[in-house]
Design an enzyme around this catalytic site. Structure first.
Site, PDB file in Angstrom:
ATOM      1  N   HIS A 154       0.844  -1.191   0.000  1.00 49.77           N
ATOM      2  CA  HIS A 154       0.000   0.000   0.000  1.00 49.77           C
ATOM      3  C   HIS A 154       0.885   1.248   0.000  1.00 49.77           C
ATOM      4  O   HIS A 154       1.834   1.345   0.781  1.00 49.77           O
ATOM      5  CB  HIS A 154      -0.931   0.000   1.209  1.00 49.77           C
ATOM      6  CG  HIS A 154      -2.048  -0.981   1.073  1.00 49.77           C
ATOM      7  ND1 HIS A 154      -1.837  -2.336   1.090  1.00 49.77           N
ATOM      8  CD2 HIS A 154      -3.386  -0.814   0.900  1.00 49.77           C
ATOM      9  CE1 HIS A 154      -2.998  -2.962   0.940  1.00 49.77           C
ATOM     10  NE2 HIS A 154      -3.940  -2.066   0.812  1.00 49.77           N
ATOM     11  N   ARG A 555      -5.022 -11.204  -4.661  1.00 43.66           N
ATOM     12  CA  ARG A 555      -6.275 -10.494  -4.356  1.00 43.66           C
ATOM     13  C   ARG A 555      -6.857  -9.914  -5.631  1.00 43.66           C
ATOM     14  O   ARG A 555      -6.140  -9.323  -6.438  1.00 43.66           O
ATOM     15  CB  ARG A 555      -6.045  -9.372  -3.331  1.00 43.66           C
ATOM     16  CG  ARG A 555      -7.366  -8.679  -2.954  1.00 43.66           C
ATOM     17  CD  ARG A 555      -7.222  -7.720  -1.778  1.00 43.66           C
ATOM     18  NE  ARG A 555      -6.582  -6.479  -2.123  1.00 43.66           N
ATOM     19  CZ  ARG A 555      -7.024  -5.271  -1.749  1.00 43.66           C
ATOM     20  NH1 ARG A 555      -8.114  -5.155  -0.983  1.00 43.66           N
ATOM     21  NH2 ARG A 555      -6.376  -4.180  -2.081  1.00 43.66           N
ATOM     22  N   GLU A 676     -15.930  -5.386   3.247  1.00 47.51           N
ATOM     23  CA  GLU A 676     -15.355  -4.048   3.406  1.00 47.51           C
ATOM     24  C   GLU A 676     -16.377  -2.958   3.710  1.00 47.51           C
ATOM     25  O   GLU A 676     -16.159  -2.145   4.602  1.00 47.51           O
ATOM     26  CB  GLU A 676     -14.582  -3.674   2.139  1.00 47.51           C
ATOM     27  CG  GLU A 676     -13.451  -4.640   1.824  1.00 47.51           C
ATOM     28  CD  GLU A 676     -12.734  -4.286   0.537  1.00 47.51           C
ATOM     29  OE1 GLU A 676     -11.887  -3.384   0.568  1.00 47.51           O
ATOM     30  OE2 GLU A 676     -13.029  -4.899  -0.496  1.00 47.51           O
ATOM     31  N   ASP A 717     -11.986   0.833   3.755  1.00 42.85           N
ATOM     32  CA  ASP A 717     -13.182   1.227   3.009  1.00 42.85           C
ATOM     33  C   ASP A 717     -14.395   1.376   3.916  1.00 42.85           C
ATOM     34  O   ASP A 717     -15.267   2.209   3.658  1.00 42.85           O
ATOM     35  CB  ASP A 717     -13.457   0.219   1.897  1.00 42.85           C
ATOM     36  CG  ASP A 717     -12.515   0.414   0.718  1.00 42.85           C
ATOM     37  OD1 ASP A 717     -12.644   1.438   0.031  1.00 42.85           O
ATOM     38  OD2 ASP A 717     -11.643  -0.432   0.505  1.00 42.85           O
ATOM     39  N   ARG A 755      -5.723  -3.911   8.175  1.00 43.09           N
ATOM     40  CA  ARG A 755      -5.539  -2.652   8.890  1.00 43.09           C
ATOM     41  C   ARG A 755      -4.526  -1.765   8.179  1.00 43.09           C
ATOM     42  O   ARG A 755      -3.522  -2.243   7.662  1.00 43.09           O
ATOM     43  CB  ARG A 755      -5.048  -2.928  10.311  1.00 43.09           C
ATOM     44  CG  ARG A 755      -5.955  -3.829  11.113  1.00 43.09           C
ATOM     45  CD  ARG A 755      -5.259  -4.378  12.343  1.00 43.09           C
ATOM     46  NE  ARG A 755      -4.781  -3.323  13.214  1.00 43.09           N
ATOM     47  CZ  ARG A 755      -5.548  -2.689  14.090  1.00 43.09           C
ATOM     48  NH1 ARG A 755      -6.815  -3.016  14.219  1.00 43.09           N
ATOM     49  NH2 ARG A 755      -5.061  -1.733  14.846  1.00 43.09           N
ATOM     50  N   ARG A 888      -9.575   5.885  -3.416  1.00 46.71           N
ATOM     51  CA  ARG A 888      -9.082   4.902  -2.462  1.00 46.71           C
ATOM     52  C   ARG A 888      -8.936   5.537  -1.079  1.00 46.71           C
ATOM     53  O   ARG A 888      -8.766   6.739  -0.945  1.00 46.71           O
ATOM     54  CB  ARG A 888      -7.740   4.342  -2.925  1.00 46.71           C
ATOM     55  CG  ARG A 888      -7.875   3.376  -4.092  1.00 46.71           C
ATOM     56  CD  ARG A 888      -6.570   2.653  -4.327  1.00 46.71           C
ATOM     57  NE  ARG A 888      -6.657   1.712  -5.418  1.00 46.71           N
ATOM     58  CZ  ARG A 888      -7.066   0.454  -5.297  1.00 46.71           C
ATOM     59  NH1 ARG A 888      -7.456   0.012  -4.126  1.00 46.71           N
ATOM     60  NH2 ARG A 888      -7.097  -0.346  -6.337  1.00 46.71           N
TER      61      ARG A 888
END
Length: 1053
Positions: A154, A555, A676, A717, A755, A888
């Site tokens: 991320h 994913r 989510e 999210d 997280r 995002r």
């Protein structure tokens, strides 16, 4: 916002911290004096003094005078030239980073010097035994614990890797400077080295000039393993083992690993078109290559250490067999010529069984010094000097296809070109068939030509097992590892190669077998003290890291699987899958899963996006569960989302198996639904019940996944969807419901927590987060992501990594053996519902229902400019829409962190708390805070956020950047922030924010004289850039302020 120091802020020794800050600051001032001159240094110092004075006045409550000084500072910044603004931004950004280095160093030093830290294994194990847990129960629970820390790519790590390494070197110098035995000359040398590092920092470009690729991101994750976790894991496991032995009488079993590691780097394709099936395969092979390379280094050191002759009969027989095999092989080669033998044709043999010819790196040091000698990794500094190659150095020689240079791969993974420059440690593919032929020719000649030369250089190999039997066995291990590494290089480079599983290591069990034999032999030969050193560390590494270091999760969004099934069902004239109702989908999927024939025709023609999905499942079938971990379905909402992946996975495995003529390697991947949004979280329990009610699926879970169902819950999210407080409550209830659903069917549950680093994305101190989970949700198993800057902060140094691993272990142990209390009475749940509903309504009415809010957000924050940072390979939006819904969560939180308003973490909370308190429930909320760990941690995290928020700074952004007709939105939000602060303090009983974390408060205040001017400078640069948006120098200045503020806030998104 969550601070990287939150877990251990109380462990800072402030006097020594301030001394180091003064030292680094003084040296940096000297460097700046040389670099920018006296006149500008006076301007830098004047800016700092004005900011410090305004800060002191605000802390003293003299607001009006403070505001006047801040206006004067703003005025002076507005008059600066672009060049001056850029230099000031760089200077203050480096000041904040230097303070961060000092913080990190003192956390490490405190960890090393305190006899028994809180939350350590000794501390928690002792308390559990005192609390009535039996030694046997404690021992069994620790041994059965399964925690997996998943590192993700991320995009929240703001610093270039080059700068991160320079920071580590400076922390290392600070550590050396602490030594009491340093003489005057040595201390002067340390200061000179610090000056060189600071000068190098100043003269290095802070900004990434191009986006990293997914492979770059994966490589940075592997670097964390190589530089830190590789050293930390054995040290951590020794701590666990010694604590268990001291308190229960039994050490940790040698192959028991309470913690393992996973990765999303190169596997997370959700919204990232740059992560392809090809990338996933390359990253997986690269990870295996590095694992093998690290094991070769360890085997070298171990062969040097285990020089004794006494051994068990079993090991002696094995050594005899190896010598006989080697002798017969040599006779065969001599009778048939130098090029005979199948293995010789595949990979020219390197004799691995001889005695070591030189001291391996660090072999002269005891194994404990890998973590204890220094808290910081020894960094390999690239050089361009000539490097003589010994017989085992050259691993591959390739041309770049232009005929201009040769690339020689040496044993440590570095590539050296004929022009003297060095390249990345990862093997790369050749660019043409001619270069491949050249590579093969050079490789073969370089190997075959050395046979007789080796005999001159090397000592005579042992002729009988009684002479150094451990070296003989480990030499065979090394030989097999070398072959495995060469095979991986050929696969990475796309070169053809024969493949005989007997010649290579495919599983960790194969590698463990000879190591465990050596261990048992040493134990039975009265050499247990040797067995429990470097050898036991290596065995524990193999058990923890396996053959891939970190198993790679895949994913993908649920909708992409539906699109693939649409293409398949349409091609087969069965209709359109996505148009069917849920029951019809489940009926179709279950029927196909029970069948034995492939569903997808081999000649099917599909679009590129569907082809990519099918290619990904094919790669998953080829690699299997030895290399890959879970298949995570983002935005999952129905049972059919899970079965769709199971079907596509089954179909790919059937196809690959048919082509190979044998079963696919290893097992199927675990399929993990990720819930989510608030709606999906509320439906999570019913989705799991529906899944487990399907006979095929339940039997599949029991047979192939040891009766374990894994479910992932997303914090990012859900927080963006409903606000932090409402999301926290929905996550709590969803976990309760999922646990209950699995219990109803007798299935074990592992919860996977997605997280982020910031509290707005579910971040917070690890210990606090685990201890506040619903009872029964942490039963010895846990998966959790660690993202972006938090990976470096928690695991970038061996000693901090050891501390974090201990915290994970002890927190999960406590949550298992002494689960946190549920809400004492039903009324508390009812009050939580009320707070959550009011909070969510307030949040959504502001963010989603106010038509002017999106424009306000874009004007008041640098959100639009964040895309120029080049900190991640994926786009900032899932789809091309400009609304907040498709933005995002990371840039959403990141942008508000920059303005110091940190809105996502508190918006709606004040309205919710106020609404319930005004109904007369203040006493109830205060009781909930004292007695319910979940509620207490939620309030504490919000209080931590509020301590970092700064209303005057946020107001300054509004006044300077926001259109006049929208400033009312900011004014109302600032009132909302004050309301939140008021009611949080009422419930916690604190007089001031962060009263229960004074160390953190002091750390934040120490950064403000540099952080506040950075915000004012950012506002000024944004004003100029929005009038001249093609000015690249202005853009650079803005990006440097973003870096600096991220360093000051100690996190991004």
């Amino acid at each position: 916002m969550t601070d990287t120091t939150d877990d251990i802020a109380e462990e800072i020794s402030f006097q020594s911290f301030e001394d180091d800050c003064k030292l680094l600051g003084s040296l940096f001032n000297d460097v700046l004096q040389r670099e920018v001159g006296t006149d500008f240094m006076e301007k830098i110092e004047r800016t700092r003094i004005l900011a410090q004075s305004a800060l002191n006045l605000r802390l003293a409550g003299i607001e009006d005078t403070a505001e006047l000084l801040e206006k004067q500072l703003t005025s002076e910044i507005s008059k600066m030239s672009l060049e001056e603004a850029l230099t000031l931004a760089r200077a203050f950004s480096h000041f904040l980073n230097l303070m961060g280095i000092a913080e990190t160093h003192h956390r490490v030093r405190k960890v090393c010097n305190v006899p028994q830290l809180s939350r350590s294994c000794n501390d928690v194990f002792s308390k559990l035994l005192q609390g009535g847990i039996s030694p046997d129960e404690l021992y069994d629970t620790v041994c059965k614990q399964e925690v997996e820390i998943v590192l993700t790519a991320h995009p929240t790590q703001i610093n270039r890797r080059t700068l991160q390494y320079k920071h580590i070197r400076m922390a290392h110098l600070l550590e050396y400077n602490d030594r009491p035995d340093l003489g005057l000359e040595d201390r002067e040398t340390v200061i000179e080295d610090l000056v060189r590092e600071i000068t190098s920092l100043w003269q290095t470009d802070e900004l990434r000039r191009q986006k990293p690729t997914p492979v770059d991101e994966a490589r940075s994750g592997l670097n964390i393993v190589e530089q830190s976790l590789w050293k930390a894991v054995p040290h951590y496991l020794r701590r666990v083992s010694s604590s268990l032995k001291k308190l229960t009488g039994k050490p940790l079993p040698l192959t028991c690993t309470p913690i393992k590691f996973g990765s999303w780097m190169g596997g997370d394709r959700d919204g990232n078109p740059n992560v392809t099936a090809k990338v996933t395969k390359e990253v997986s092979l690269m990870s295996r290559w590095m694992a093998i390379d690290l094991y070769i280094r360890e085997i070298d050191s171990l062969r040097f250490e285990l020089s004794m002759n006494r051994c068990s009969d079993r090991l002696s027989r094995l050594a005899d067999e190896i010598l006989e095999k080697e002798a017969s092989g040599q006779d065969h080669l001599e009778s048939w010529g130098p090029n005979a033998g199948r293995s010789q044709q595949k990979f020219p043999s390197q004799q691995g069984l001889s005695l070591p010819t030189q001291l391996p790196p660090r072999a002269d040091l005891p194994s404990c010094t890998e973590c204890g000698e220094s808290q910081y990794p020894k960094l390999e500094v690239p050089v361009t000097d000539y490097m003589p190659l010994n017989r085992q150095d050259v691993q591959g020689i390739s041309s770049n296809g232009s005929g201009q240079s040769l690339q020689i791969r040496i044993a440590n993974g570095t590539s050296v070109n004929s022009n003297g420059s060095q390249e990345s440690l990862t093997p790369r593919g050749s660019s043409s068939s001619s270069s491949q032929l050249l590579q093969k020719k050079l490789f073969a000649e370089s190997q075959n030509g050395r046979t007789s030369f080796q005999k001159l250089l090397e000592p005579t190999p042992p002729k009988r097992a009684g002479s150094a039997p451990y070296r003989i066995v480990l030499g065979e291990v090394k030989e097999k590892l070398l072959k495995t590494r060469r095979l991986l290089e050929l696969l990475l480079e796309g070169l053809p190669c024969e493949y005989d599983p007997w010649d290579y290591y495919e599983t960790s069990d194969q590698l463990l077998e000879p190591l465990l034999l050596c261990y048992e032999s040493l134990q039975s030969s009265d050499a247990g003290v040797l067995a429990d050193g470097r050898l036991s560390d290596l065995i524990r590494r193999v058990a923890t890291f396996g053959m891939v270091l970190m198993k790679l999760d895949l994913r993908q969004e649920a909708a992409r699987h539906s699109e693939a099934l649409d293409a398949i069902t349409t091609y087969l004239d069965m209709g359109t899958y996505s148009e069917w109702n849920e029951e019809k989908k489940l009926e179709f999927l279950t029927r196909e899963l029970k069948g034995k024939r492939p569903l997808v025709p081999p000649n099917i023609e599909v679009g590129p996006e569907v082809k990519e999905v099918l290619d990904t499942f094919r790669v998953a079938a080829e690699l299997g569960s030895e290399s890959l971990g879970a298949y995570v379905i983002s935005m999952a909402s129905n049972a059919s989302d899970v079965l769709a992946v199971e079907l596509l996975q089954k179909d790919a495995r059937l196809a690959v198996s048919g082509e190979l003529g044998r079963p696919c390697p290893a097992g199927t991947l675990r399929v993990v639904p990720l819930f989510e949004t608030v709606k999906d979280l509320r439906d999570a329990g019913s989705v799991i019940r529906k899944l487990l009610s399907i006979d095929w699926y339940r039997e599949h879970i029991q047979k192939n996944h040891t009766g374990h169902q894994e479910v992932m819950v997303g914090y990012s999210d859900s927080g963006k969807d409903a606000g932090r407080f409402a999301a926290a409550w929905e996550l709590y209830k969803a976990q309760e419901d999922v646990v209950a659903a699995c219990n109803e069917f007798g299935i074990k549950i592992t919860l996977f927590h997605g997280r982020g680093g910031s509290i707005g994305r579910g971040g917070g101190p690890t210990y606090l987060a685990i201890q506040s989970q619903p009872p029964g949700s942490v039963m010895g198993t846990l998966r959790s992501t660690e993202q972006g800057e938090m990976v470096q902060a928690k695991f970038g140094l061996p000693q901090t990594a050891v501390r974090q691993l201990e915290i994970y272990t002890t927190a999960v142990l406590l949550a298992t053996l002494q689960p946190p209390q549920p809400p004492r009475e039903e009324k508390w749940r009812s009050l939580m519902e009320d707070i959550s509903n009011i909070s969510c309504q307030n949040y959504r009415s502001t963010v989603y229902e106010n038509p002017e809010f999106l424009s306000y957000f874009q004007e008041a924050t640098p959100q639009a400019e964040l895309g120029f940072l080049n900190i991640g390979s994926r786009p900032t939006r899932r789809k091309s829409s400009s609304g907040i819904g498709h933005l995002r969560a990371i840039p959403w939180v990141f942008a508000w962190t920059q303005t110091r308003f940190v809105l996502p973490a508190w918006l709606g909370v004040g309205a919710g708390l106020k609404g319930v308190c005004e109904k007369g429930h203040t006493d109830d909320l205060q009781a909930m805070y004292k007695e319910w760990p979940f509620f207490q941690s939620t309030i504490d995290l919000i209080e931590m956020v509020l301590a970092k928020a700064d209303i005057p700074i946020a107001k300054h952004y509004d006044e300077e950047l926001v259109s006049e007709n929208r400033r009312g939105i900011g004014s109302e939000l600032r009132k909302e922030l004050l309301t939140t602060e008021k009611y949080v303090l009422v419930i916690s009983g604190h007089e001031k924010l962060s009263e229960n974390n004074r160390s953190l408060k002091k750390l934040i205040e120490s950064r403000l004289p540099y952080l506040n001017p950075m915000n004012m400078l950012q506002v000024e640069i944004l004003k100029r850039l929005r009038r001249d948006d093609d000015n690249n120098k202005l853009r650079d200045a803005l990006l440097i302020t973003i870096n600096g503020i991220a360093a000051g806030m100690r996190n991004t998104g």
